[in-house]
Design a protein around this motif. Sequence first.
Motif, PDB file in Angstrom:
ATOM      1  N   CYS A  11       0.939  -1.030  -0.015  1.00  0.00           N
ATOM      2  CA  CYS A  11      -0.077  -0.108  -0.136  1.00  0.00           C
ATOM      3  C   CYS A  11       0.912   1.197   0.025  1.00  0.00           C
ATOM      4  O   CYS A  11       0.573   2.105  -0.611  1.00  0.00           O
ATOM      5  CB  CYS A  11      -1.037   0.070   1.267  1.00  0.00           C
ATOM      6  SG  CYS A  11      -2.380  -1.070   1.137  1.00  0.00           S
ATOM      7  N   GLU A  18       0.916   6.254  -7.302  1.00  0.00           N
ATOM      8  CA  GLU A  18      -0.151   6.627  -7.825  1.00  0.00           C
ATOM      9  C   GLU A  18      -0.352   7.931  -6.971  1.00  0.00           C
ATOM     10  O   GLU A  18      -1.083   8.822  -8.066  1.00  0.00           O
ATOM     11  CB  GLU A  18      -1.090   5.674  -7.464  1.00  0.00           C
ATOM     12  CG  GLU A  18      -0.802   4.426  -7.916  1.00  0.00           C
ATOM     13  CD  GLU A  18      -0.851   4.175  -9.383  1.00  0.00           C
ATOM     14  OE1 GLU A  18      -1.458   5.055 -10.122  1.00  0.00           O
ATOM     15  OE2 GLU A  18      -0.331   3.212  -9.812  1.00  0.00           O
ATOM     16  N   ARG A  23      -6.407   6.180  -6.329  1.00  0.00           N
ATOM     17  CA  ARG A  23      -5.803   5.405  -7.579  1.00  0.00           C
ATOM     18  C   ARG A  23      -4.773   4.352  -6.775  1.00  0.00           C
ATOM     19  O   ARG A  23      -4.798   3.272  -7.225  1.00  0.00           O
ATOM     20  CB  ARG A  23      -4.635   6.497  -8.174  1.00  0.00           C
ATOM     21  CG  ARG A  23      -5.716   7.583  -8.915  1.00  0.00           C
ATOM     22  CD  ARG A  23      -4.456   8.006  -9.998  1.00  0.00           C
ATOM     23  NE  ARG A  23      -3.594   9.021  -9.350  1.00  0.00           N
ATOM     24  CZ  ARG A  23      -3.661  10.322  -8.830  1.00  0.00           C
ATOM     25  NH1 ARG A  23      -4.923  10.924  -9.363  1.00  0.00           N
ATOM     26  NH2 ARG A  23      -2.789  11.007  -8.536  1.00  0.00           N
ATOM     27  N   HIS A  26      -7.435   1.504  -6.476  1.00  0.00           N
ATOM     28  CA  HIS A  26      -7.739   0.762  -7.606  1.00  0.00           C
ATOM     29  C   HIS A  26      -6.527   0.038  -8.104  1.00  0.00           C
ATOM     30  O   HIS A  26      -6.818  -0.992  -8.794  1.00  0.00           O
ATOM     31  CB  HIS A  26      -7.740   1.889  -8.580  1.00  0.00           C
ATOM     32  CG  HIS A  26      -8.355   1.493 -10.046  1.00  0.00           C
ATOM     33  ND1 HIS A  26      -7.321   1.257 -11.278  1.00  0.00           N
ATOM     34  CD2 HIS A  26      -9.658   1.282 -10.680  1.00  0.00           C
ATOM     35  CE1 HIS A  26      -7.971   1.014 -12.260  1.00  0.00           C
ATOM     36  NE2 HIS A  26      -9.502   0.863 -12.013  1.00  0.00           N
ATOM     37  N   ARG A  27      -5.432   0.764  -8.008  1.00  0.00           N
ATOM     38  CA  ARG A  27      -4.202  -0.322  -8.413  1.00  0.00           C
ATOM     39  C   ARG A  27      -4.265  -1.753  -7.837  1.00  0.00           C
ATOM     40  O   ARG A  27      -3.913  -2.571  -8.224  1.00  0.00           O
ATOM     41  CB  ARG A  27      -2.948   0.648  -8.289  1.00  0.00           C
ATOM     42  CG  ARG A  27      -1.757  -0.446  -8.486  1.00  0.00           C
ATOM     43  CD  ARG A  27      -0.528   0.597  -8.438  1.00  0.00           C
ATOM     44  NE  ARG A  27       0.749  -0.420  -8.542  1.00  0.00           N
ATOM     45  CZ  ARG A  27       1.991   0.024  -8.167  1.00  0.00           C
ATOM     46  NH1 ARG A  27       2.245   1.259  -8.333  1.00  0.00           N
ATOM     47  NH2 ARG A  27       2.952  -0.703  -7.879  1.00  0.00           N
ATOM     48  N   LEU A  28      -4.288  -1.423  -6.458  1.00  0.00           N
ATOM     49  CA  LEU A  28      -4.290  -2.689  -5.564  1.00  0.00           C
ATOM     50  C   LEU A  28      -5.523  -3.559  -5.595  1.00  0.00           C
ATOM     51  O   LEU A  28      -5.761  -4.733  -4.939  1.00  0.00           O
ATOM     52  CB  LEU A  28      -4.099  -2.470  -4.144  1.00  0.00           C
ATOM     53  CG  LEU A  28      -2.682  -1.883  -4.080  1.00  0.00           C
ATOM     54  CD1 LEU A  28      -2.604  -1.292  -2.614  1.00  0.00           C
ATOM     55  CD2 LEU A  28      -1.600  -2.653  -4.426  1.00  0.00           C
ATOM     56  N   ALA A  29      -6.683  -3.252  -6.233  1.00  0.00           N
ATOM     57  CA  ALA A  29      -8.031  -3.808  -6.549  1.00  0.00           C
ATOM     58  C   ALA A  29      -8.607  -4.078  -4.926  1.00  0.00           C
ATOM     59  O   ALA A  29      -9.071  -5.090  -4.778  1.00  0.00           O
ATOM     60  CB  ALA A  29      -7.817  -5.105  -6.915  1.00  0.00           C
ATOM     61  N   ILE A  30      -8.478  -2.965  -4.088  1.00  0.00           N
ATOM     62  CA  ILE A  30      -9.178  -2.844  -2.706  1.00  0.00           C
ATOM     63  C   ILE A  30      -9.812  -1.631  -2.548  1.00  0.00           C
ATOM     64  O   ILE A  30      -9.780  -0.805  -3.396  1.00  0.00           O
ATOM     65  CB  ILE A  30      -8.175  -3.320  -1.690  1.00  0.00           C
ATOM     66  CG1 ILE A  30      -7.006  -2.105  -1.741  1.00  0.00           C
ATOM     67  CG2 ILE A  30      -7.443  -4.734  -1.540  1.00  0.00           C
ATOM     68  CD1 ILE A  30      -5.963  -2.356  -0.579  1.00  0.00           C
ATOM     69  N   THR A  31     -10.616  -1.475  -1.624  1.00  0.00           N
ATOM     70  CA  THR A  31     -11.128  -0.197  -1.205  1.00  0.00           C
ATOM     71  C   THR A  31     -10.115   0.672  -0.835  1.00  0.00           C
ATOM     72  O   THR A  31      -9.076   0.407  -0.027  1.00  0.00           O
ATOM     73  CB  THR A  31     -12.288  -0.402  -0.169  1.00  0.00           C
ATOM     74  OG1 THR A  31     -11.824  -0.627   1.106  1.00  0.00           O
ATOM     75  CG2 THR A  31     -13.446  -1.577  -0.827  1.00  0.00           C
ATOM     76  N   GLN A  32     -10.567   2.142  -1.020  1.00  0.00           N
ATOM     77  CA  GLN A  32      -9.912   3.063  -0.464  1.00  0.00           C
ATOM     78  C   GLN A  32      -9.891   3.065   1.152  1.00  0.00           C
ATOM     79  O   GLN A  32      -8.756   3.329   1.948  1.00  0.00           O
ATOM     80  CB  GLN A  32     -10.654   4.311  -0.808  1.00  0.00           C
ATOM     81  CG  GLN A  32      -9.698   5.653  -0.678  1.00  0.00           C
ATOM     82  CD  GLN A  32     -10.220   7.016  -1.279  1.00  0.00           C
ATOM     83  OE1 GLN A  32     -11.091   6.822  -2.191  1.00  0.00           O
ATOM     84  NE2 GLN A  32     -10.147   8.175  -0.559  1.00  0.00           N
ATOM     85  N   ASP A  89       3.429 -11.496 -10.422  1.00  0.00           N
ATOM     86  CA  ASP A  89       2.360 -10.641 -10.322  1.00  0.00           C
ATOM     87  C   ASP A  89       2.539  -9.319 -11.046  1.00  0.00           C
ATOM     88  O   ASP A  89       3.931  -8.794 -10.790  1.00  0.00           O
ATOM     89  CB  ASP A  89       2.116 -10.283  -8.813  1.00  0.00           C
ATOM     90  CG  ASP A  89       0.767  -9.312  -8.548  1.00  0.00           C
ATOM     91  OD1 ASP A  89       0.329  -8.727  -9.604  1.00  0.00           O
ATOM     92  OD2 ASP A  89       0.233  -9.328  -7.277  1.00  0.00           O
ATOM     93  N   GLU A  91       1.625  -6.386 -10.600  1.00  0.00           N
ATOM     94  CA  GLU A  91       1.750  -5.372  -9.676  1.00  0.00           C
ATOM     95  C   GLU A  91       3.133  -5.145  -8.926  1.00  0.00           C
ATOM     96  O   GLU A  91       3.634  -4.195  -8.499  1.00  0.00           O
ATOM     97  CB  GLU A  91       0.757  -5.291  -8.582  1.00  0.00           C
ATOM     98  CG  GLU A  91      -0.565  -5.094  -9.049  1.00  0.00           C
ATOM     99  CD  GLU A  91      -1.074  -3.811  -9.714  1.00  0.00           C
ATOM    100  OE1 GLU A  91      -0.089  -2.704  -9.519  1.00  0.00           O
ATOM    101  OE2 GLU A  91      -1.883  -3.771 -10.557  1.00  0.00           O
TER     102      GLU A  91
END
Length: 309
Positions: A11, A18, A23, A26-32, A89, A91
């Motif tokens: 994170c 980002e 952002r 969104h990149r990590l595909a989790i919630t803010q 991965d 990412e």
Amino acid sequence: MKLLDPAALDCLAALVDEGSFERAAHRLAITQSAVSQRLRALEMQMGQPLVVRSRPLRLTGPGQVLLRYARQLQALRSDVARDLGEHIDIEDRVPIAVNADSLATWVLPALQPLVDDGISLELIVDDQDFTHDWLREGRVLGCVSTLAEALRGCRVTPLCTMRYVAVASPAFVERMIGPRGLSHRHLAQVPFVVFNRKDDAQAQWVERALDLSSPRLLQRYVPSSEAYVQAVERGWGIGVAAWPLVRSRVESGRLQLLRPDVHVPVDLHWHQWKLADAVSAGTARPGLLDRIGAALAAGVPQEGPISMA
């Protein structure tokens, strides 16, 4: 120090890359909210703030230390996945900083085998005198730099010497300089094309060619290696560019060398963080950063002599 949560470190790296919580989420595909919670937990564990919540986000000193650790952990994770034959991965990007002229000439072909092998590289562009700042701050894992001395915790490998020459279009030379060549009297009215405000190659060349100290030059800024050469060819001014960038244009007559006997040498080195060797124990395969360094060293340009033909 207690073990740090790899997800929280991811994170932190995503926030730096980002520039915002939204952002990064969104990149990590989790919630803010999850990004905020993981960062808060990491800050509580460290007992001090890691990120200054400003626009743009900024890291504190401890945050920069943890960012370096997060980058190294991502690179080690990629090494482990590669050695185990697992999918890497997307990412787990490997950020490295390079100078624009190297990127425009030889870096992409040199790194092509790594990209073909599935390595996710992120290239950060800055002046070769400043790329090591990105490494020192933990924003990248390696850099191409003019700095010869290794930073703390890093090792350095010499790469090559790029030679910077002065060129202009034949029409510009005829109109603005004349048959006697560039002299002191021209500096008040002859413009130089400059990459950006960090670029001092033009002043260095004038110092060498005309034996001047700290010359004041008329400057036009073009912050792109390819566009820079195009601007010089269009007659915007005198350019001081890497020989591989302008060689074909000089040999074809589209650009003219000014004082072929004078050039500015720029020594380039590869810097990388020293990662733990434990991951590579029992295997002959080098680590990811070692592979990047070896690829760059093997791909440096063979410039050839500086001449009109």
